[in-house]
Design a protein around this motif. Structure first.
Motif, PDB file in Angstrom:
ATOM      1  N   MET A  15       0.837  -1.204   0.000  1.00  0.00           N
ATOM      2  CA  MET A  15       0.000   0.000   0.000  1.00  0.00           C
ATOM      3  C   MET A  15       0.870   1.251   0.000  1.00  0.00           C
ATOM      4  O   MET A  15       2.072   1.194   0.286  1.00  0.00           O
ATOM      5  CB  MET A  15      -0.920  -0.015   1.230  1.00  0.00           C
ATOM      6  N   GLU A  16       0.246   2.374  -0.330  1.00  0.00           N
ATOM      7  CA  GLU A  16       0.988   3.624  -0.384  1.00  0.00           C
ATOM      8  C   GLU A  16       0.262   4.713   0.393  1.00  0.00           C
ATOM      9  O   GLU A  16      -0.945   4.652   0.617  1.00  0.00           O
ATOM     10  CB  GLU A  16       1.162   4.077  -1.849  1.00  0.00           C
ATOM     11  N   GLY A  17       1.022   5.696   0.803  1.00  0.00           N
ATOM     12  CA  GLY A  17       0.449   6.863   1.479  1.00  0.00           C
ATOM     13  C   GLY A  17      -0.184   6.500   2.813  1.00  0.00           C
ATOM     14  O   GLY A  17       0.382   5.748   3.604  1.00  0.00           O
ATOM     15  N   ASN A  18      -1.375   7.056   3.060  1.00  0.00           N
ATOM     16  CA  ASN A  18      -2.000   6.859   4.368  1.00  0.00           C
ATOM     17  C   ASN A  18      -2.955   5.656   4.419  1.00  0.00           C
ATOM     18  O   ASN A  18      -3.614   5.424   5.411  1.00  0.00           O
ATOM     19  CB  ASN A  18      -2.761   8.126   4.785  1.00  0.00           C
ATOM     20  N   ASN A  19      -3.019   4.891   3.331  1.00  0.00           N
ATOM     21  CA  ASN A  19      -3.866   3.687   3.309  1.00  0.00           C
ATOM     22  C   ASN A  19      -2.989   2.467   3.556  1.00  0.00           C
ATOM     23  O   ASN A  19      -2.578   1.770   2.632  1.00  0.00           O
ATOM     24  CB  ASN A  19      -4.596   3.574   1.972  1.00  0.00           C
ATOM     25  N   LYS A  20      -2.719   2.201   4.812  1.00  0.00           N
ATOM     26  CA  LYS A  20      -1.786   1.138   5.165  1.00  0.00           C
ATOM     27  C   LYS A  20      -2.508  -0.185   5.466  1.00  0.00           C
ATOM     28  O   LYS A  20      -3.728  -0.253   5.466  1.00  0.00           O
ATOM     29  CB  LYS A  20      -0.930   1.577   6.349  1.00  0.00           C
ATOM     30  N   LEU A  55      -1.390   8.048  15.869  1.00  0.00           N
ATOM     31  CA  LEU A  55      -1.869   8.768  14.694  1.00  0.00           C
ATOM     32  C   LEU A  55      -2.500  10.108  15.070  1.00  0.00           C
ATOM     33  O   LEU A  55      -2.407  11.088  14.314  1.00  0.00           O
ATOM     34  CB  LEU A  55      -2.872   7.905  13.917  1.00  0.00           C
ATOM     35  N   GLU A  56      -3.123  10.138  16.242  1.00  0.00           N
ATOM     36  CA  GLU A  56      -3.674  11.406  16.728  1.00  0.00           C
ATOM     37  C   GLU A  56      -2.560  12.406  16.994  1.00  0.00           C
ATOM     38  O   GLU A  56      -2.656  13.586  16.638  1.00  0.00           O
ATOM     39  CB  GLU A  56      -4.494  11.167  17.998  1.00  0.00           C
ATOM     40  N   GLU A  57      -1.485  11.925  17.612  1.00  0.00           N
ATOM     41  CA  GLU A  57      -0.351  12.797  17.918  1.00  0.00           C
ATOM     42  C   GLU A  57       0.368  13.241  16.649  1.00  0.00           C
ATOM     43  O   GLU A  57       0.929  14.345  16.592  1.00  0.00           O
ATOM     44  CB  GLU A  57       0.620  12.074  18.852  1.00  0.00           C
ATOM     45  N   ALA A  58       0.347  12.386  15.616  1.00  0.00           N
ATOM     46  CA  ALA A  58       0.992  12.736  14.348  1.00  0.00           C
ATOM     47  C   ALA A  58       0.145  13.724  13.544  1.00  0.00           C
ATOM     48  O   ALA A  58       0.616  14.286  12.540  1.00  0.00           O
ATOM     49  CB  ALA A  58       1.242  11.480  13.527  1.00  0.00           C
ATOM     50  N   ASN A  59      -1.095  13.896  13.970  1.00  0.00           N
ATOM     51  CA  ASN A  59      -2.024  14.843  13.343  1.00  0.00           C
ATOM     52  C   ASN A  59      -2.252  14.517  11.856  1.00  0.00           C
ATOM     53  O   ASN A  59      -2.351  15.416  11.019  1.00  0.00           O
ATOM     54  CB  ASN A  59      -1.520  16.284  13.493  1.00  0.00           C
ATOM     55  N   ASP A  60      -2.300  13.200  11.575  1.00  0.00           N
ATOM     56  CA  ASP A  60      -2.586  12.761  10.204  1.00  0.00           C
ATOM     57  C   ASP A  60      -4.039  12.296  10.172  1.00  0.00           C
ATOM     58  O   ASP A  60      -4.349  11.148  10.443  1.00  0.00           O
ATOM     59  CB  ASP A  60      -1.641  11.627   9.794  1.00  0.00           C
ATOM     60  N   LYS A  61      -4.931  13.222   9.859  1.00  0.00           N
ATOM     61  CA  LYS A  61      -6.363  12.951   9.959  1.00  0.00           C
ATOM     62  C   LYS A  61      -6.829  11.858   8.987  1.00  0.00           C
ATOM     63  O   LYS A  61      -7.682  11.037   9.324  1.00  0.00           O
ATOM     64  CB  LYS A  61      -7.154  14.230   9.728  1.00  0.00           C
ATOM     65  N   GLU A  62      -6.271  11.862   7.789  1.00  0.00           N
ATOM     66  CA  GLU A  62      -6.704  10.881   6.786  1.00  0.00           C
ATOM     67  C   GLU A  62      -6.265   9.465   7.183  1.00  0.00           C
ATOM     68  O   GLU A  62      -7.030   8.508   7.073  1.00  0.00           O
ATOM     69  CB  GLU A  62      -6.126  11.239   5.416  1.00  0.00           C
ATOM     70  N   PHE A  67      -7.406   4.124   9.742  1.00  0.00           N
ATOM     71  CA  PHE A  67      -7.207   3.157  10.819  1.00  0.00           C
ATOM     72  C   PHE A  67      -8.505   2.908  11.583  1.00  0.00           C
ATOM     73  O   PHE A  67      -8.819   1.768  11.955  1.00  0.00           O
ATOM     74  CB  PHE A  67      -6.117   3.628  11.795  1.00  0.00           C
ATOM     75  N   GLN A  68      -9.264   3.947  11.817  1.00  0.00           N
ATOM     76  CA  GLN A  68     -10.515   3.788  12.563  1.00  0.00           C
ATOM     77  C   GLN A  68     -11.536   2.941  11.798  1.00  0.00           C
ATOM     78  O   GLN A  68     -12.327   2.216  12.415  1.00  0.00           O
ATOM     79  CB  GLN A  68     -11.084   5.164  12.915  1.00  0.00           C
ATOM     80  N   LEU A  69     -11.515   3.018  10.469  1.00  0.00           N
ATOM     81  CA  LEU A  69     -12.377   2.154   9.665  1.00  0.00           C
ATOM     82  C   LEU A  69     -11.975   0.688   9.826  1.00  0.00           C
ATOM     83  O   LEU A  69     -12.817  -0.199   9.974  1.00  0.00           O
ATOM     84  CB  LEU A  69     -12.304   2.555   8.182  1.00  0.00           C
ATOM     85  N   VAL A  70     -10.660   0.454   9.814  1.00  0.00           N
ATOM     86  CA  VAL A  70     -10.151  -0.905  10.030  1.00  0.00           C
ATOM     87  C   VAL A  70     -10.518  -1.387  11.431  1.00  0.00           C
ATOM     88  O   VAL A  70     -10.993  -2.514  11.621  1.00  0.00           O
ATOM     89  CB  VAL A  70      -8.621  -0.949   9.832  1.00  0.00           C
ATOM     90  N   LYS A  71     -10.304  -0.518  12.401  1.00  0.00           N
ATOM     91  CA  LYS A  71     -10.613  -0.860  13.791  1.00  0.00           C
ATOM     92  C   LYS A  71     -12.074  -1.277  13.951  1.00  0.00           C
ATOM     93  O   LYS A  71     -12.385  -2.262  14.634  1.00  0.00           O
ATOM     94  CB  LYS A  71     -10.307   0.340  14.694  1.00  0.00           C
ATOM     95  N   LYS A  72     -12.969  -0.534  13.305  1.00  0.00           N
ATOM     96  CA  LYS A  72     -14.399  -0.833  13.397  1.00  0.00           C
ATOM     97  C   LYS A  72     -14.698  -2.232  12.851  1.00  0.00           C
ATOM     98  O   LYS A  72     -15.446  -3.010  13.461  1.00  0.00           O
ATOM     99  CB  LYS A  72     -15.193   0.224  12.615  1.00  0.00           C
TER     100      LYS A  72
END
Length: 267
Positions: A15-20, A55-62, A67-72
């Motif tokens: 994967m690339e970018g913020n879609n890990k 991820l919250e501390e990194a301030n990367d909202k996307e 990650f939250q979608l995966v978590k759900k």
């Protein structure tokens, strides 16, 4: 599930970018002393929270959203399968569900969580290598039972019994009866007579069943074969088979539950 096919698919994921890719190995083995209080729930909760906090501390909202979608999705899977736990749970997932694999496995795992460009496959490979397609052949004079196992889980069983009078191996139908010295024939041979007959004919009897077992091993693609039984029976059957037997275990386990046999043989 064909784990070899799935492994090849996962090896090609990048994967690339913020879609890990999220990878989770979770120990849920109830026999593990460290799991007596359902500690796996705490490990799971902490593992997910650590990524979220990072991820919250990194301030990367996307990326946080992904990650939250995966978590759900993972939490939903865990809730739906909470009452069916085995020894471990493996998950590979992406937010867009291009990658989604979740399964309960019969192997104790080390707790590991990853959120990275590629899935972490070390323990998945270990599962494949440790518990491939396996045939366990239990032999006891005029009876043979085959247990098929894959990934340390029961796939199928098949039992044969020798009709001593016709000298023909037949597939047993229905529940197995107690071991007898007479086979499926209608005669009432005395045990001593049967023992003498067995000694005189065991080589020929096992030679006649061996091709059936070889064929089963080929068709079911067994990668390992174990023959389990008393010394004379197990060694003779191994000798008559064309397929390579990985190990002969000289122990009479034909009357044992399949789960006990698998635990003894596969560990």
């Amino acid at each position: 599930m064909d784990i070899n096919k799935k492994l090849k698919e996962l090896e090609n994921v990048r994967m690339e970018g913020n879609n890990k890719v999220f990878t989770m190995y979770l120990n849920t083995d109830p026999a593990d002393p460290d799991q007596q209080g359902g500690e796996w729930k705490i490990h799971f909760k902490n593992g997910m929270r650590n990524f979220e906090k990072y991820l919250e501390e990194a301030n990367d909202k996307e990326e946080l959203k992904n990650f939250q979608l995966v978590k759900k999705n993972v939490e939903k899977y865990m809730k739906e399968n909470e009452q069916q736990q085995l020894k471990g749970i493996i998950v590979f997932a992406t937010a867009d569900e291009v990658v989604w694999y979740a399964d309960m496995v019969q192997m104790r795992l080390e707790n590991e969580f990853y959120w990275q460009e590629t899935p972490e496959l070390n323990q998945f490979r270990k599962l494949k290598d440790t518990y491939p397609k396996t045939g366990i052949i239990l032999v006891q004079q005029n009876e043979i039972k085959v247990i098929e196992s894959y990934l340390n889980q029961l796939e199928d069983t098949l039992s044969y019994e020798l009709d001593v009078e016709e000298e023909t191996w037949r597939v047993m139908q229905g529940p197995r009866k107690g071991n007898s010295a007479t086979g499926m024939g209608s005669t009432n041979l005395q045990k001593d007579n049967f023992e003498a007959r067995y000694e005189a004919n065991q080589q020929r009897w096992y030679k006649s069943i061996a091709p059936k077992l070889d064929k089963q091993a080929k068709e079911k693609k067994w990668e390992k074969i174990f023959v389990v039984g008393e010394a004379a029976s197990s060694k003779e059957l191994e000798k008559q088979m064309n397929k390579t037997v990985n190990e002969v275990i000289q122990k009479n386990m034909l009357d044992h539950e399949e789960s006990k046999v698998m635990k003894e043989v596969l560990g």
